[in-house]
Scaffold this active site. Structure first.
Site, PDB file in Angstrom:
ATOM      1  N   VAL A   1      66.340  29.334  -3.211  1.00 17.52           N
ATOM      2  CA  VAL A   1      67.528  29.943  -3.836  1.00 17.52           C
ATOM      3  C   VAL A   1      67.763  31.378  -3.363  1.00 17.52           C
TER       4      VAL A   1
ATOM      5  N   ASP B   1      71.577  30.271   2.344  1.00 20.18           N
ATOM      6  CA  ASP B   1      72.301  29.107   1.823  1.00 20.18           C
ATOM      7  C   ASP B   1      72.132  28.965   0.315  1.00 20.18           C
TER       8      ASP B   1
ATOM      9  N   LEU C   1      66.206  23.399  -0.060  1.00 23.73           N
ATOM     10  CA  LEU C   1      66.548  24.326   1.034  1.00 23.73           C
ATOM     11  C   LEU C   1      65.362  25.177   1.460  1.00 23.73           C
TER      12      LEU C   1
ATOM     13  N   SER D   1      62.026  29.124   7.988  1.00 21.57           N
ATOM     14  CA  SER D   1      63.212  28.682   8.720  1.00 21.57           C
ATOM     15  C   SER D   1      63.385  29.324  10.100  1.00 21.57           C
TER      16      SER D   1
ATOM     17  N   TYR E   1      51.371  26.619   8.722  1.00 24.26           N
ATOM     18  CA  TYR E   1      52.105  26.934   7.492  1.00 24.26           C
ATOM     19  C   TYR E   1      53.503  26.301   7.541  1.00 24.26           C
TER      20      TYR E   1
ATOM     21  N   THR F   1      68.277  19.710  10.154  1.00 25.49           N
ATOM     22  CA  THR F   1      68.730  20.693  11.144  1.00 25.49           C
ATOM     23  C   THR F   1      69.067  20.098  12.505  1.00 25.49           C
TER      24      THR F   1
ATOM     25  N   GLU G   1      68.131  21.353  15.074  1.00 24.06           N
ATOM     26  CA  GLU G   1      66.935  21.533  15.914  1.00 24.06           C
ATOM     27  C   GLU G   1      66.241  20.193  16.185  1.00 24.06           C
TER      28      GLU G   1
ATOM     29  N   TYR H   1      58.677  24.135  14.324  1.00 26.83           N
ATOM     30  CA  TYR H   1      59.656  24.051  13.219  1.00 26.83           C
ATOM     31  C   TYR H   1      60.385  22.714  13.260  1.00 26.83           C
TER      32      TYR H   1
ATOM     33  N   LYS I   1      60.462  19.609  10.603  1.00 28.04           N
ATOM     34  CA  LYS I   1      61.725  19.154   9.988  1.00 28.04           C
ATOM     35  C   LYS I   1      61.983  17.668  10.287  1.00 28.04           C
TER      36      LYS I   1
ATOM     37  N   HIS J   1      74.455  28.021  10.958  1.00 26.59           N
ATOM     38  CA  HIS J   1      75.516  28.630  10.154  1.00 26.59           C
ATOM     39  C   HIS J   1      75.069  30.015   9.724  1.00 26.59           C
TER      40      HIS J   1
ATOM     41  N   ARG K   1      73.023  36.482   6.429  1.00 29.96           N
ATOM     42  CA  ARG K   1      72.061  35.887   7.357  1.00 29.96           C
ATOM     43  C   ARG K   1      70.861  36.812   7.521  1.00 29.96           C
TER      44      ARG K   1
HETATM   45  P1  NAP Z   1      66.521  31.371   4.752  1.00 26.34           P
HETATM   46  O1  NAP Z   1      67.591  32.387   4.528  1.00 26.34           O
HETATM   47  O2  NAP Z   1      65.387  31.688   5.658  1.00 26.34           O
HETATM   48  O3  NAP Z   1      65.924  30.977   3.307  1.00 26.34           O
HETATM   49  C1  NAP Z   1      64.751  30.210   3.188  1.00 26.34           C
HETATM   50  C2  NAP Z   1      64.396  30.099   1.717  1.00 26.34           C
HETATM   51  O4  NAP Z   1      63.201  29.321   1.581  1.00 26.34           O
HETATM   52  C3  NAP Z   1      64.121  31.439   1.035  1.00 26.34           C
HETATM   53  O5  NAP Z   1      64.606  31.387  -0.284  1.00 26.34           O
HETATM   54  C4  NAP Z   1      62.596  31.494   1.025  1.00 26.34           C
HETATM   55  O6  NAP Z   1      62.067  32.310   0.008  1.00 26.34           O
HETATM   56  C5  NAP Z   1      62.295  30.039   0.740  1.00 26.34           C
HETATM   57  N1  NAP Z   1      60.921  29.651   1.045  1.00 26.34           N
HETATM   58  C6  NAP Z   1      60.283  29.731   2.241  1.00 26.34           C
HETATM   59  N2  NAP Z   1      59.022  29.276   2.129  1.00 26.34           N
HETATM   60  C7  NAP Z   1      58.844  28.915   0.836  1.00 26.34           C
HETATM   61  C8  NAP Z   1      57.768  28.375   0.097  1.00 26.34           C
HETATM   62  N3  NAP Z   1      56.583  28.149   0.659  1.00 26.34           N
HETATM   63  N4  NAP Z   1      57.951  28.102  -1.225  1.00 26.34           N
HETATM   64  C9  NAP Z   1      59.142  28.360  -1.815  1.00 26.34           C
HETATM   65  N5  NAP Z   1      60.198  28.875  -1.172  1.00 26.34           N
HETATM   66  C10 NAP Z   1      60.059  29.153   0.142  1.00 26.34           C
HETATM   67  O7  NAP Z   1      67.156  30.006   5.271  1.00 26.34           O
HETATM   68  P2  NAP Z   1      68.678  29.489   5.226  1.00 26.34           P
HETATM   69  O8  NAP Z   1      69.369  29.946   6.456  1.00 26.34           O
HETATM   70  O9  NAP Z   1      69.268  29.770   3.905  1.00 26.34           O
HETATM   71  O10 NAP Z   1      68.452  27.923   5.416  1.00 26.34           O
HETATM   72  C11 NAP Z   1      68.243  27.068   4.297  1.00 26.34           C
HETATM   73  C12 NAP Z   1      67.578  25.785   4.761  1.00 26.34           C
HETATM   74  O11 NAP Z   1      68.399  25.144   5.725  1.00 26.34           O
HETATM   75  C13 NAP Z   1      66.229  25.956   5.442  1.00 26.34           C
HETATM   76  O12 NAP Z   1      65.443  24.825   5.102  1.00 26.34           O
HETATM   77  C14 NAP Z   1      66.542  25.934   6.929  1.00 26.34           C
HETATM   78  O13 NAP Z   1      65.440  25.490   7.665  1.00 26.34           O
HETATM   79  C15 NAP Z   1      67.685  24.936   6.948  1.00 26.34           C
HETATM   80  N6  NAP Z   1      68.686  25.109   8.014  1.00 26.34           N
HETATM   81  C16 NAP Z   1      69.305  26.300   8.201  1.00 26.34           C
HETATM   82  C17 NAP Z   1      70.284  26.410   9.166  1.00 26.34           C
HETATM   83  C18 NAP Z   1      71.010  27.709   9.414  1.00 26.34           C
HETATM   84  O14 NAP Z   1      71.651  27.837  10.464  1.00 26.34           O
HETATM   85  N7  NAP Z   1      70.983  28.655   8.477  1.00 26.34           N
HETATM   86  C19 NAP Z   1      70.653  25.294   9.940  1.00 26.34           C
HETATM   87  C20 NAP Z   1      69.992  24.082   9.701  1.00 26.34           C
HETATM   88  C21 NAP Z   1      69.024  23.993   8.723  1.00 26.34           C
HETATM   89  P3  NAP Z   1      61.804  33.906   0.243  1.00 26.34           P
HETATM   90  O15 NAP Z   1      63.131  34.576   0.002  1.00 26.34           O
HETATM   91  O16 NAP Z   1      60.795  34.209  -0.798  1.00 26.34           O
HETATM   92  O17 NAP Z   1      61.329  34.064   1.651  1.00 26.34           O
HETATM   93  N1  GDD Z   2      66.297  35.120  16.977  1.00 24.69           N
HETATM   94  C1  GDD Z   2      66.666  35.455  18.227  1.00 24.69           C
HETATM   95  N2  GDD Z   2      66.496  36.752  18.627  1.00 24.69           N
HETATM   96  N3  GDD Z   2      67.189  34.510  19.046  1.00 24.69           N
HETATM   97  C2  GDD Z   2      67.585  34.909  20.279  1.00 24.69           C
HETATM   98  C3  GDD Z   2      67.457  36.208  20.729  1.00 24.69           C
HETATM   99  C4  GDD Z   2      66.877  37.184  19.867  1.00 24.69           C
HETATM  100  O1  GDD Z   2      66.722  38.351  20.203  1.00 24.69           O
HETATM  101  N4  GDD Z   2      67.972  36.285  21.983  1.00 24.69           N
HETATM  102  C5  GDD Z   2      68.390  35.070  22.315  1.00 24.69           C
HETATM  103  N5  GDD Z   2      68.160  34.216  21.289  1.00 24.69           N
HETATM  104  C6  GDD Z   2      68.442  32.762  21.309  1.00 24.69           C
HETATM  105  C7  GDD Z   2      67.251  31.904  20.873  1.00 24.69           C
HETATM  106  O2  GDD Z   2      66.351  31.717  21.976  1.00 24.69           O
HETATM  107  C8  GDD Z   2      67.979  30.616  20.485  1.00 24.69           C
HETATM  108  O3  GDD Z   2      68.180  29.815  21.640  1.00 24.69           O
HETATM  109  C9  GDD Z   2      69.330  31.124  19.965  1.00 24.69           C
HETATM  110  O4  GDD Z   2      69.459  32.485  20.373  1.00 24.69           O
HETATM  111  C10 GDD Z   2      69.481  31.056  18.448  1.00 24.69           C
HETATM  112  O5  GDD Z   2      68.348  31.629  17.853  1.00 24.69           O
HETATM  113  P1  GDD Z   2      68.281  31.921  16.267  1.00 24.69           P
HETATM  114  O6  GDD Z   2      69.449  32.713  15.830  1.00 24.69           O
HETATM  115  O7  GDD Z   2      66.924  32.476  15.981  1.00 24.69           O
HETATM  116  O8  GDD Z   2      68.478  30.495  15.604  1.00 24.69           O
HETATM  117  P2  GDD Z   2      67.854  29.056  15.958  1.00 24.69           P
HETATM  118  O9  GDD Z   2      68.962  28.243  16.562  1.00 24.69           O
HETATM  119  O10 GDD Z   2      66.591  29.164  16.707  1.00 24.69           O
HETATM  120  O11 GDD Z   2      67.504  28.509  14.505  1.00 24.69           O
HETATM  121  C11 GDD Z   2      68.455  28.593  13.428  1.00 24.69           C
HETATM  122  O12 GDD Z   2      69.313  27.476  13.465  1.00 24.69           O
HETATM  123  C12 GDD Z   2      68.675  26.191  13.276  1.00 24.69           C
HETATM  124  C13 GDD Z   2      69.770  25.127  13.353  1.00 24.69           C
HETATM  125  O13 GDD Z   2      70.020  24.831  14.700  1.00 24.69           O
HETATM  126  C14 GDD Z   2      67.652  28.659  12.126  1.00 24.69           C
HETATM  127  O14 GDD Z   2      68.556  28.934  11.073  1.00 24.69           O
HETATM  128  C15 GDD Z   2      66.953  27.336  11.835  1.00 24.69           C
HETATM  129  O15 GDD Z   2      66.394  27.392  10.510  1.00 24.69           O
HETATM  130  C16 GDD Z   2      67.991  26.201  11.904  1.00 24.69           C
HETATM  131  O16 GDD Z   2      67.372  24.966  11.676  1.00 24.69           O
END
Ligand code: NAP
Ligand code: GDD
Length: 370
Positions: free
Chosen positions: A11, A15, A82, A86, A97, A129, A131, A153, A157, A183, A188
């Site tokens: 929460v 998201d 959620l 992540s 972990y 995801t 991913e 990761y 997933k 997203h 973020r």
């Molecule tokens: P986020 O901002 O990193 O939030 C992750 C949440 O999970 C936080 O509330 C975190 O708590 C909690 N959490 C992590 N480990 C935990 C544990 N061991 N026990 C209880 N809570 C825990 O991620 P998000 O972007 O909102 O994404 C939400 C979900 O969608 C994730 O599962 C992510 O993998 C998935 N997802 C995200 C994207 C994206 O682009 N954002 C895309 C596809 C899938 P703390 O605040 O305490 O760290």
């Molecule tokens: N973080 C990060 N930092 N990524 C970088 C950087 C940098 O300085 N420079 C380039 N990148 C590239 C990464 O190598 C990756 O290919 C891309 O940017 C996106 O990286 P992130 O923004 O870290 O996101 P992600 O795609 O790896 O993962 C996010 O999206 C997934 C859904 O496709 C996370 O939100 C995951 O939790 C989620 O599942």
């Protein structure tokens, strides 16, 4: 009419905070899982704390008993799972972990529902995801595209995705996975590439940072707005039948394109020179003192052992079956709103720092702080 009671793990995340707002506006009683942390300030949901229908509980994805007890006491009608470690790059540093929280954690939630005999009354959404497609076998990716996870990761997933499918079939539970593409938003996390860029562009434009270091600039993503995506999570649980959906915009851009547009909205035009680790973003238009300066450079520190470089989603099924509009917020609007937010944030951080300095000066004068 029975009450809608939602339990949201994660929460405090990006998201989780938008989903809480969305469900509260729909009249849900919302329960969120928080975990113990040495810092109590929960920035993204601070504005919701104290709202009558919003409740927080301590539990952890790696602690089965805490989840069983919580599900038993809340008796949710919907669970949005959620919570996850992540960050893809972090999963290479903490793979065990990540597997515990992101893979076995999903199983713990499903078992908590079964242990409390709520299989027939509680619907479950799993945050899956793009991913999973990893080293992609098809472009763009849809619900039928084979998976090829390409990080610890993504492998974790993938287990979450399959165990949800298994429980759906084995126990006839209403549980499903949203295969969400990237997203982003003003909320973020600051180490994901989009937010890292928008914050740096704001700081560089305001003279508070010299250069932004990035990894793979050629990586391509399908970036949408988190606020639009949480609506799909809810829609998926309102269907007659539990099904998995790809949620994406259907539009793809490189990291370089994101950076170019973000700097543009911060008042800086960039040209790109060089290749690979030698590529640089150089200022052609903007504040006089920045013209000709390198403000973006590549650092190998941000390269990943295996990188997913070609994510592009096909949201046809979500569009036709959920009636969802993947272009509610366009890429251009997303970048602009994030930069506008971070320009204001960086400016106000400065004001806050000035106030803190003034307070400190006053305290020093009064001998309160040595
Ligand atoms: P986020 O901002 O990193 O939030 C992750 C949440 O999970 C936080 O509330 C975190 O708590 C909690 N959490 C992590 N480990 C935990 C544990 N061991 N026990 C209880 N809570 C825990 O991620 P998000 O972007 O909102 O994404 C939400 C979900 O969608 C994730 O599962 C992510 O993998 C998935 N997802 C995200 C994207 C994206 O682009 N954002 C895309 C596809 C899938 P703390 O605040 O305490 O760290
Ligand atoms: N973080 C990060 N930092 N990524 C970088 C950087 C940098 O300085 N420079 C380039 N990148 C590239 C990464 O190598 C990756 O290919 C891309 O940017 C996106 O990286 P992130 O923004 O870290 O996101 P992600 O795609 O790896 O993962 C996010 O999206 C997934 C859904 O496709 C996370 O939100 C995951 O939790 C989620 O599942």
């Amino acid at each position: 009419m029975s009450k809608n009671i939602a339990l949201i793990t994660g929460v405090t995340g990006q998201d989780g905070s938008y989903l809480s707002e969305f469900l509260l506006a729909k009249g849900y009683e919302v329960h969120g899982v928080i975990r113990r942390s040495s810092v109590d300030y929960r920035e993204r949901i601070a504005h919701l704390e104290g709202t009558p229908n919003f409740h927080l509980h301590y539990a952890d994805m790696v602690d089965s008993m805490s989840l069983v007890k919580l599900v038993g006491s809340v008796q949710p009608t919907e669970i949005y799972n959620l919570a996850a470690q992540s960050h893809v790059q972090v999963s290479f540093d903490a793979p065990e972990y990540t597997a515990n929280a992101d893979a076995v954690g999903v199983l713990r939630v499903l078992e908590a529902v079964r242990t409390n005999h709520l299989e027939k009354t509680c619907r479950i959404y799993q945050a899956s995801t793009s991913e999973l497609y990893g080293k992609v076998e098809e472009v763009p990716q849809n619900e039928k595209t084979p998976f090829h996870p390409y990080s610890p990761y993504a492998v974790a997933k993938l287990y979450g995705f399959w165990i949800v499918k298994e429980y759906r079939e084995a126990y006839d539970m209403f549980c499903c996975s949203g295969i969400l593409f990237n997203h982003e938003s003003e909320r973020r996390g600051e180490t994901f590439v989009t937010r890292k860029i928008t914050l740096a562009a704001a700081r560089i434009a305001q003279g508070k940072q010299d250069c932004l270091y990035l990894g793979n600039l050629d990586s391509k993503r399908d970036w949408g707005y988190a606020k639009d995506y949480v609506q799909c999570m809810w829609l998926m649980l309102q269907q007659e039948k539990a099904q998995d959906f790809v949620i994406a915009t259907g539009v793809q851009h490189t990291v370089r394109e994101f950076a170019t547009l973000a700097f543009h909205h911060a008042g800086i035009e960039l040209k790109w020179e060089g290749e690979g680790v030698n590529e640089k973003g150089i200022v052609t238009l903007g504040p006089a003192e920045l013209i000709g300066k390198t403000v973006v450079a590549v650092s190998e520190d941000f390269y990943r052992p295996t990188d997913v470089v070609n994510l592009w989603g096909d949201p046809t099924k979500a569009k036709t079956e959920l009636g969802w509009n993947p272009q509610t917020t366009t890429f251009e609007q997303l970048v602009e709103l994030m930069v506008r937010h971070d320009m204001a944030k960086v400016a106000s951080e400065d004001a806050a720092a000035k106030v803190r300095k003034m307070n400190l000066a006053e305290y020093l004068e009064k001998g309160i702080v040595k």
